[in-house]
Every structure is written in C-alpha cells, then in structure tokens.
Design a protein around this motif. Structure first.
Motif, PDB file in Angstrom:
ATOM      1  N   LYS A   2      45.422  42.133  27.772  1.00 47.25           N
ATOM      2  CA  LYS A   2      44.160  41.398  27.871  1.00 47.25           C
ATOM      3  C   LYS A   2      43.990  40.422  26.717  1.00 47.25           C
ATOM      4  O   LYS A   2      43.421  39.339  26.879  1.00 47.25           O
ATOM      5  CB  LYS A   2      42.982  42.382  27.906  1.00 47.25           C
ATOM      6  N   HIS A   5      45.692  37.156  27.320  1.00 46.22           N
ATOM      7  CA  HIS A   5      44.942  36.256  28.198  1.00 46.22           C
ATOM      8  C   HIS A   5      43.998  35.347  27.424  1.00 46.22           C
ATOM      9  O   HIS A   5      43.501  34.364  27.983  1.00 46.22           O
ATOM     10  CB  HIS A   5      44.145  37.066  29.225  1.00 46.22           C
ATOM     11  N   LYS A  64      43.543  40.186  39.098  1.00 47.29           N
ATOM     12  CA  LYS A  64      42.439  39.261  38.854  1.00 47.29           C
ATOM     13  C   LYS A  64      41.138  40.021  38.591  1.00 47.29           C
ATOM     14  O   LYS A  64      40.325  39.615  37.749  1.00 47.29           O
ATOM     15  CB  LYS A  64      42.276  38.328  40.055  1.00 47.29           C
ATOM     16  N   GLN A  65      40.927  41.139  39.275  1.00 45.07           N
ATOM     17  CA  GLN A  65      39.724  41.932  39.040  1.00 45.07           C
ATOM     18  C   GLN A  65      39.751  42.596  37.666  1.00 45.07           C
ATOM     19  O   GLN A  65      38.714  42.734  37.016  1.00 45.07           O
ATOM     20  CB  GLN A  65      39.583  42.982  40.134  1.00 45.07           C
ATOM     21  N   GLY A  68      39.250  39.753  34.939  1.00 49.20           N
ATOM     22  CA  GLY A  68      37.920  39.169  35.044  1.00 49.20           C
ATOM     23  C   GLY A  68      37.899  37.666  34.834  1.00 49.20           C
ATOM     24  O   GLY A  68      38.921  36.980  34.899  1.00 49.20           O
ATOM     25  N   GLU A  69      36.711  37.154  34.570  1.00 50.84           N
ATOM     26  CA  GLU A  69      36.540  35.707  34.408  1.00 50.84           C
ATOM     27  C   GLU A  69      37.129  35.183  33.113  1.00 50.84           C
ATOM     28  O   GLU A  69      37.355  33.981  32.980  1.00 50.84           O
ATOM     29  CB  GLU A  69      35.046  35.362  34.463  1.00 50.84           C
ATOM     30  N   LYS A  70      37.367  36.050  32.140  1.00 54.53           N
ATOM     31  CA  LYS A  70      37.952  35.615  30.875  1.00 54.53           C
ATOM     32  C   LYS A  70      39.479  35.556  30.913  1.00 54.53           C
ATOM     33  O   LYS A  70      40.111  35.152  29.942  1.00 54.53           O
ATOM     34  CB  LYS A  70      37.505  36.544  29.747  1.00 54.53           C
ATOM     35  N   GLY A  74      40.248  31.804  30.214  1.00 55.80           N
ATOM     36  CA  GLY A  74      38.945  31.399  30.733  1.00 55.80           C
ATOM     37  C   GLY A  74      38.966  30.807  32.124  1.00 55.80           C
ATOM     38  O   GLY A  74      37.902  30.470  32.663  1.00 55.80           O
ATOM     39  N   ARG A  75      40.143  30.688  32.746  1.00 54.02           N
ATOM     40  CA  ARG A  75      40.218  30.150  34.102  1.00 54.02           C
ATOM     41  C   ARG A  75      39.854  31.182  35.154  1.00 54.02           C
ATOM     42  O   ARG A  75      39.594  30.839  36.306  1.00 54.02           O
ATOM     43  CB  ARG A  75      41.627  29.587  34.373  1.00 54.02           C
ATOM     44  N   GLY A  76      39.879  32.452  34.770  1.00 56.24           N
ATOM     45  CA  GLY A  76      39.435  33.509  35.668  1.00 56.24           C
ATOM     46  C   GLY A  76      40.273  33.635  36.914  1.00 56.24           C
ATOM     47  O   GLY A  76      41.498  33.667  36.863  1.00 56.24           O
ATOM     48  N   HIS A  77      39.601  33.675  38.046  1.00 55.18           N
ATOM     49  CA  HIS A  77      40.282  33.899  39.320  1.00 55.18           C
ATOM     50  C   HIS A  77      41.101  32.692  39.770  1.00 55.18           C
ATOM     51  O   HIS A  77      41.862  32.805  40.733  1.00 55.18           O
ATOM     52  CB  HIS A  77      39.256  34.265  40.392  1.00 55.18           C
ATOM     53  N   GLU A  78      40.927  31.551  39.128  1.00 56.13           N
ATOM     54  CA  GLU A  78      41.756  30.399  39.477  1.00 56.13           C
ATOM     55  C   GLU A  78      43.201  30.587  39.042  1.00 56.13           C
ATOM     56  O   GLU A  78      44.102  29.964  39.595  1.00 56.13           O
ATOM     57  CB  GLU A  78      41.188  29.131  38.852  1.00 56.13           C
TER      58      GLU A  78
END
Length: 278
Positions: A2, A5, A64-65, A68-70, A74-78
């Motif tokens: 994490k 990321h 992706k879950q 998370g969004e971070k 910071g692109r998250g699910h993209e």
C-alpha cells in the motif's frame, strides 16, 4: 505494498506477469509492480487457481477495492496510465475490463521471442536460412524511431524477395501490423515509459520469488504460499529499500564483481588442467 501505491510511479507505469508451479495445487501467482530507483516494487499479488480472463478480472477488481481511491498514486479505480505485459490474451482482456482508461503495451522482448518461436515452428514453413532475414524485418519495424517508418517498412516487407515467398509469414505480419500501436517503439513517444519497454522488472521479481523466497521449493498448500508472500516477500523488499537508502549494494550485485574463493579455485584448476592437456 500500500505504501508503494503512494509513489507517483505507481500511477504512471505498471508491470504484470504470472508464474506457476509454486505449490502442490499449481496456483497461478500474478505480480503487479512499478519501477523505482530500487528496482521493481510490488503493487499487489493475485493468487488464482485459473488463468482465464474472468478469474483475473475478478482478482483485479478485488485489488482495486483493497487499495481504494488512494491507490495508484491517487488514480484509484482508474488504475495506472500504462501497463506493460506479455502477449497473453486472457491477461490483457482482464486488464481492459479492470482498467479501461489504461493503455496496454506489449513487452518488446516477448514480442521478438514470440516472432522467433513462430519462425522456428512447423506451422510457419520457413526454411532455416530465411529465418534471420524475416526476423530482421519485424525487429527493424519495432525499433524504428518514426511512425511513418513503420508504414514504410511494412510496405517494403510485402515486396521483400524472401518474405514474398512465404504467404503464411505475410499473414502473420499483417496481424502484427494491425496491432503496431501496442509494440512499435515509435508510437510511445508521448507515453511516460521512462525508458522501460520490456517486462524485465516482473521477470526479475519472479526470479526473486522462486530463488530467495521459495528457495526453489514448492509450498505445501495455498495458506503456506500466502504466508510466504505476505511475510518473507515483504521483508525482502523492505531490506532492499533500506539498502538503497543507505547506499549499500545487495549481495547478488556484489557477487558479479567479487567471486567466492571456491569459484576462483575452480577457475584456476580448470585453466591449469587445460594447459597440462595441451
């Protein structure tokens, strides 16, 4: 993972590769990495009992879950902007479902390897002496610097005296040319590849996983494999980052320049034996 990321590189470029034969159930291990000054750093691991597109896609959705969004800087699910893979249809199809906005690129090494294997296969029907010439055509298209040069080389290849005598190779070349945006380096000028055109980070990570973590043995079952990946693998990458931060070389890097005494004795003995035979 994490924490990796949080690096900006995780949102720019991602490498993915899979391997098996690590436990008795022969589960597939998918490793996602990003590049850094300390080499490839893991972004996530998928453990699957199948290598089909649906299973991989479900694993990526769960990843992706978790992040998370971070995640992915910071692109998250993209997901990341670029993903470099080998030419696995199921893997690339799953990535398109999970990260539809990401651009999928093909590893240059795996592309040339696949072309060379096809030229050597019985299906191609190419004779031994013509294989290097046909391989050079694809290689030149891969490494040319301008987009227009790819089109020009493709047109010249269709009129090449050697290529024109192999209808199967021309059809194979047509299929490659239709996907030229994925593998031709001239199309990557606007991408943040930062000089990474191969999947070497993922290949090296798989070697670390099998050599240093599993020590060339199989895990007894899936829970043990999971434990090794979440304990030993984490410790290995933490130690690597600390070594880079403190300016220390790793043992495998030192071994290239400082061979062991047993290796030196073996080399000296081999040379003396060769001289005595002469």
């Amino acid at each position: 993972m994490k924490k990796v990321h949080q690096l900006k590189h995780s949102g720019e470029l991602c490498f993915i590769d899979s391997s098996g034969n690590m436990d008795r159930e022969n589960c597939r291990v998918f490793l996602l990495l990003t590049h850094s000054c300390a080499g490839g750093l893991p972004l996530g691991i998928l453990l699957c009992q199948s290598e089909d597109e649906q299973t991989i896609a479900q694993g990526l959705e769960q990843l992706k879950q978790v992040v998370g969004e971070k995640g992915f800087a910071g692109r998250g699910h993209e997901g990341p902007q670029l993903v470099i893979t080998d030419d696995c249809r199921a893997e690339r199809g799953a990535l398109r479902k999970a990260f539809p906005k990401a651009t999928l690129l093909l590893c240059s090494f795996h592309l040339l390897q696949a072309v060379w294997r096809w030229l050597w296969s019985k299906e191609s029907g190419v004779t031994h002496g013509d294989r290097p010439a046909l391989f050079a055509i694809v290689k030149e298209m891969l490494y040319c610097q301008e987009i227009g040069s790819v089109d020009r080389l493709y047109s010249e290849a269709r009129g090449h005296p050697v290529a024109a005598s192999y209808e199967k190779f021309l059809r194979y070349l047509d299929r490659l040319y239709a996907r030229r945006e994925c593998w031709a380096l001239s199309y990557r000028g606007s991408f943040l590849t930062r000089g990474n055109n191969t999947n070497n980070f993922a290949e090296a990570a798989m070697r670390v996983l099998k050599d240093k973590i599993l020590q060339r043995t199989k895990a007894f079952n899936l829970p043990q494999l999971f434990d090794l990946l979440t304990s030993r693998l984490e410790t290995y990458y933490e130690a690597r980052i600390v070594d880079v931060a403190l300016g220390r070389w790793e043992s495998f890097q030192r071994a290239k320049f400082l061979p062991k005494m047993a290796t030196l004795q073996h080399r000296i003995f081999s040379r003396l034996r060769t001289r005595s035979l002469w």
